[in-house]
Design a protein around this motif. Structure first.
Motif, PDB file in Angstrom:
ATOM      1  N   GLY A 109      -9.353  -8.092  -7.045  1.00 32.60           N
ATOM      2  CA  GLY A 109      -9.733  -7.114  -6.575  1.00 32.60           C
ATOM      3  C   GLY A 109     -11.057  -6.420  -5.769  1.00 32.60           C
ATOM      4  O   GLY A 109     -11.543  -6.167  -6.306  1.00 32.60           O
ATOM      5  N   ARG A 110     -11.449  -5.698  -4.817  1.00 30.86           N
ATOM      6  CA  ARG A 110     -12.279  -5.569  -4.333  1.00 30.86           C
ATOM      7  C   ARG A 110     -11.996  -3.595  -5.374  1.00 30.86           C
ATOM      8  O   ARG A 110     -11.306  -2.903  -5.342  1.00 30.86           O
ATOM      9  CB  ARG A 110     -12.450  -5.024  -3.136  1.00 30.86           C
ATOM     10  N   THR A 111     -13.400  -3.526  -5.041  1.00 33.12           N
ATOM     11  CA  THR A 111     -13.567  -1.181  -6.079  1.00 33.12           C
ATOM     12  C   THR A 111     -14.298  -1.238  -4.881  1.00 33.12           C
ATOM     13  O   THR A 111     -15.375  -1.563  -5.196  1.00 33.12           O
ATOM     14  CB  THR A 111     -13.732  -2.147  -7.000  1.00 33.12           C
ATOM     15  N   GLY A 133     -11.191 -11.193  -4.467  1.00 32.68           N
ATOM     16  CA  GLY A 133     -10.390 -11.527  -3.694  1.00 32.68           C
ATOM     17  C   GLY A 133     -10.004 -10.036  -2.577  1.00 32.68           C
ATOM     18  O   GLY A 133     -11.122  -8.984  -2.901  1.00 32.68           O
ATOM     19  N   ASP A 134     -10.244 -10.618  -0.945  1.00 30.70           N
ATOM     20  CA  ASP A 134     -10.821  -9.037  -0.399  1.00 30.70           C
ATOM     21  C   ASP A 134      -9.664  -7.692  -0.113  1.00 30.70           C
ATOM     22  O   ASP A 134      -9.363  -8.623   1.173  1.00 30.70           O
ATOM     23  CB  ASP A 134     -11.220  -9.472   1.032  1.00 30.70           C
ATOM     24  N   TYR A 135      -9.222  -7.709  -0.870  1.00 31.64           N
ATOM     25  CA  TYR A 135      -7.704  -6.413  -1.341  1.00 31.64           C
ATOM     26  C   TYR A 135      -8.260  -5.404  -2.022  1.00 31.64           C
ATOM     27  O   TYR A 135      -9.274  -5.510  -2.936  1.00 31.64           O
ATOM     28  CB  TYR A 135      -6.497  -7.100  -1.049  1.00 31.64           C
ATOM     29  N   ARG A 136      -7.430  -4.652  -1.714  1.00 35.05           N
ATOM     30  CA  ARG A 136      -8.193  -3.484  -2.683  1.00 35.05           C
ATOM     31  C   ARG A 136      -7.296  -3.278  -3.684  1.00 35.05           C
ATOM     32  O   ARG A 136      -6.220  -4.304  -4.118  1.00 35.05           O
ATOM     33  CB  ARG A 136      -7.679  -1.884  -2.686  1.00 35.05           C
ATOM     34  N   ASP A 137      -8.105  -3.694  -5.079  1.00 36.01           N
ATOM     35  CA  ASP A 137      -6.926  -3.814  -6.631  1.00 36.01           C
ATOM     36  C   ASP A 137      -6.337  -2.768  -6.495  1.00 36.01           C
ATOM     37  O   ASP A 137      -7.278  -1.498  -7.004  1.00 36.01           O
ATOM     38  CB  ASP A 137      -8.412  -3.888  -7.776  1.00 36.01           C
ATOM     39  N   SER A 138      -5.026  -2.890  -6.698  1.00 33.74           N
ATOM     40  CA  SER A 138      -3.914  -1.819  -7.330  1.00 33.74           C
ATOM     41  C   SER A 138      -3.196  -2.430  -7.646  1.00 33.74           C
ATOM     42  O   SER A 138      -2.711  -4.149  -7.393  1.00 33.74           O
ATOM     43  CB  SER A 138      -3.998  -0.862  -6.005  1.00 33.74           C
ATOM     44  N   TYR A 139      -2.113  -1.899  -8.507  1.00 32.66           N
ATOM     45  CA  TYR A 139      -1.108  -2.042  -8.523  1.00 32.66           C
ATOM     46  C   TYR A 139       0.420  -2.746  -7.795  1.00 32.66           C
ATOM     47  O   TYR A 139       0.312  -4.723  -7.362  1.00 32.66           O
ATOM     48  CB  TYR A 139       0.267  -1.367  -8.844  1.00 32.66           C
ATOM     49  N   ARG A 140       0.090  -1.994  -6.638  1.00 35.52           N
ATOM     50  CA  ARG A 140       0.869  -2.224  -5.607  1.00 35.52           C
ATOM     51  C   ARG A 140      -0.044  -3.497  -4.759  1.00 35.52           C
ATOM     52  O   ARG A 140       1.514  -4.552  -3.545  1.00 35.52           O
ATOM     53  CB  ARG A 140       1.186  -1.595  -4.468  1.00 35.52           C
ATOM     54  N   ASN A 141      -1.010  -3.859  -4.968  1.00 39.21           N
ATOM     55  CA  ASN A 141      -1.464  -5.217  -3.725  1.00 39.21           C
ATOM     56  C   ASN A 141      -1.367  -6.405  -4.850  1.00 39.21           C
ATOM     57  O   ASN A 141      -1.796  -7.097  -4.632  1.00 39.21           O
ATOM     58  CB  ASN A 141      -3.022  -4.741  -3.992  1.00 39.21           C
ATOM     59  N   LEU A 142      -0.773  -6.335  -6.182  1.00 39.65           N
ATOM     60  CA  LEU A 142      -0.064  -7.327  -6.833  1.00 39.65           C
ATOM     61  C   LEU A 142      -0.305  -8.866  -6.082  1.00 39.65           C
ATOM     62  O   LEU A 142      -0.448 -10.216  -6.709  1.00 39.65           O
ATOM     63  CB  LEU A 142       0.512  -7.350  -8.233  1.00 39.65           C
ATOM     64  N   THR A 143       1.410  -8.252  -5.596  1.00 39.52           N
ATOM     65  CA  THR A 143       1.014 -10.239  -4.996  1.00 39.52           C
ATOM     66  C   THR A 143      -0.086 -10.611  -3.908  1.00 39.52           C
ATOM     67  O   THR A 143      -0.191 -11.497  -4.407  1.00 39.52           O
ATOM     68  CB  THR A 143       2.615  -9.136  -4.278  1.00 39.52           C
ATOM     69  N   LEU A 144      -0.810  -9.823  -3.638  1.00 37.91           N
ATOM     70  CA  LEU A 144      -2.005 -10.282  -2.604  1.00 37.91           C
ATOM     71  C   LEU A 144      -2.479 -11.464  -3.591  1.00 37.91           C
ATOM     72  O   LEU A 144      -2.977 -12.059  -3.689  1.00 37.91           O
ATOM     73  CB  LEU A 144      -2.763  -9.659  -2.539  1.00 37.91           C
ATOM     74  N   LYS A 145      -2.814 -10.598  -4.962  1.00 34.85           N
ATOM     75  CA  LYS A 145      -3.867 -10.681  -5.873  1.00 34.85           C
ATOM     76  C   LYS A 145      -3.399 -12.466  -6.656  1.00 34.85           C
ATOM     77  O   LYS A 145      -4.080 -13.201  -6.116  1.00 34.85           O
ATOM     78  CB  LYS A 145      -3.569  -9.984  -6.986  1.00 34.85           C
TER      79      LYS A 145
HETATM   80  C1  LIG Z   1      -3.434  -3.750  -0.376  1.00 38.66           C
HETATM   81  O1  LIG Z   1      -4.912  -3.779   0.257  1.00 38.66           O
HETATM   82  C2  LIG Z   1      -5.243  -3.469   2.065  1.00 38.66           C
HETATM   83  C3  LIG Z   1      -6.700  -4.335   2.030  1.00 38.66           C
HETATM   84  O2  LIG Z   1      -7.961  -4.051   1.062  1.00 38.66           O
HETATM   85  C4  LIG Z   1      -5.459  -2.220   1.633  1.00 38.66           C
HETATM   86  O3  LIG Z   1      -5.880  -1.870   2.805  1.00 38.66           O
HETATM   87  C5  LIG Z   1      -4.215  -1.612   1.448  1.00 38.66           C
HETATM   88  O4  LIG Z   1      -4.475   0.381   1.294  1.00 38.66           O
HETATM   89  C6  LIG Z   1      -3.725  -1.649  -0.440  1.00 38.66           C
HETATM   90  N1  LIG Z   1      -2.866  -1.406  -0.811  1.00 38.66           N
HETATM   91  C7  LIG Z   1      -2.288  -0.578  -1.784  1.00 38.66           C
HETATM   92  C8  LIG Z   1      -0.849  -0.045  -1.686  1.00 38.66           C
HETATM   93  O5  LIG Z   1      -3.540  -0.247  -2.789  1.00 38.66           O
END
Ligand SMILES: *[C@@H]1O[C@H](CO)[C@@H](O)[C@H](O)[C@H]1NC(C)=O
Length: 206
Positions: A109-111, A133-145
């Motif tokens: 994801g994005r950093t 991908g255009d989402y913040r790389d974090s554990y909670r965003n694994l589903t988006l990944k």
């Molecule tokens: C997940 O990604 C979205 C899009 O970049 C961001 O707005 C959101 O804060 C992220 N969620 C977490 C829990 O990191």
């Protein structure tokens, strides 16, 4: 007598309007509750996964040959460069696995870390095997990944099979592509993976 009748009618009207008010108030409370409940789980205006928003143009996409048998999607943190390099040198190396129609792609994801971002771009220049991908790389965003990886695989890569794994896992690329190739003619919709039987699920949730 007449007066009593009148009072009775007034009383009935009073009860009727009270019930009407109560009904109105009750449904408002229910509606508020429903909205609160929904907002907790689904942000307003977002139903399901907004796939187009996951695609990024920040990093060139990996190229996929059209007749791919197996695409291996590897979820990885942008900072796990060493894990990715170890995978590139071992099980994902074309010289290691059975040659031919399979490849591995790393999902990040994005950093906001500028240095890390620079490293990812550099890595992509050298290996061309990262899908950002255009989402913040974090554990909670694994589903988006995973969703983004699957969507990209289905739309832009179209392999016969997809394997999803992590950067701390080993894939037997000596065996897997030939296993799939041998099963190709007869098997449509083959789905292989660890099965969670009912007992195991029950013991896990305790
Ligand atoms: C997940 O990604 C979205 C899009 O970049 C961001 O707005 C959101 O804060 C992220 N969620 C977490 C829990 O990191």
């Amino acid at each position: 007598m007449r007066r009593a009748g009148c009072l009775k009618a007034l009383f009935c009207l009073f009860i009727f309007f009270s019930l009407l008010l109560l009904w109105n108030w009750g449904s408002q409370v229910l509606e508020e509750g429903r909205r609160f409940w929904l907002s907790d789980f689904a942000p307003p205006g977002r139903k399901g996964v907004d796939f187009p928003s996951l695609f990024s143009t920040d990093l060139p996409e990996p190229k996929c040959r059209t007749d791919l048998l197996l695409l291996i999607l590897v979820t990885t943190h942008p900072g796990h460069r060493d894990s990715r390099n170890a995978i590139r040198k071992t099980w994902a190396s074309p010289s290691t696995g059975t040659s031919g129609r399979w490849r591995a792609v790393f999902l990040v994801g994005r950093t906001l870390d500028v240095e890390l971002d620079w490293h990812i771009h550099h890595e992509q220049k050298m290996n061309a095997d990262i899908l950002m991908g255009d989402y913040r790389d974090s554990y909670r965003n694994l589903t988006l990944k995973v969703m983004h990886g699957m969507k990209w695989a289905v739309e832009r890569c179209r392999p016969r099979y997809i394997l999803k794994t992590d950067d701390d896992c080993f894939v037997n690329t000596h065996y897997l592509p030939s296993f799939l190739r041998d099963r190709l003619p007869g098997t449509a919709h083959l789905y292989v993976g660890a099965v969670f039987p009912e007992q195991k699920r029950a013991s896990r949730s305790v």
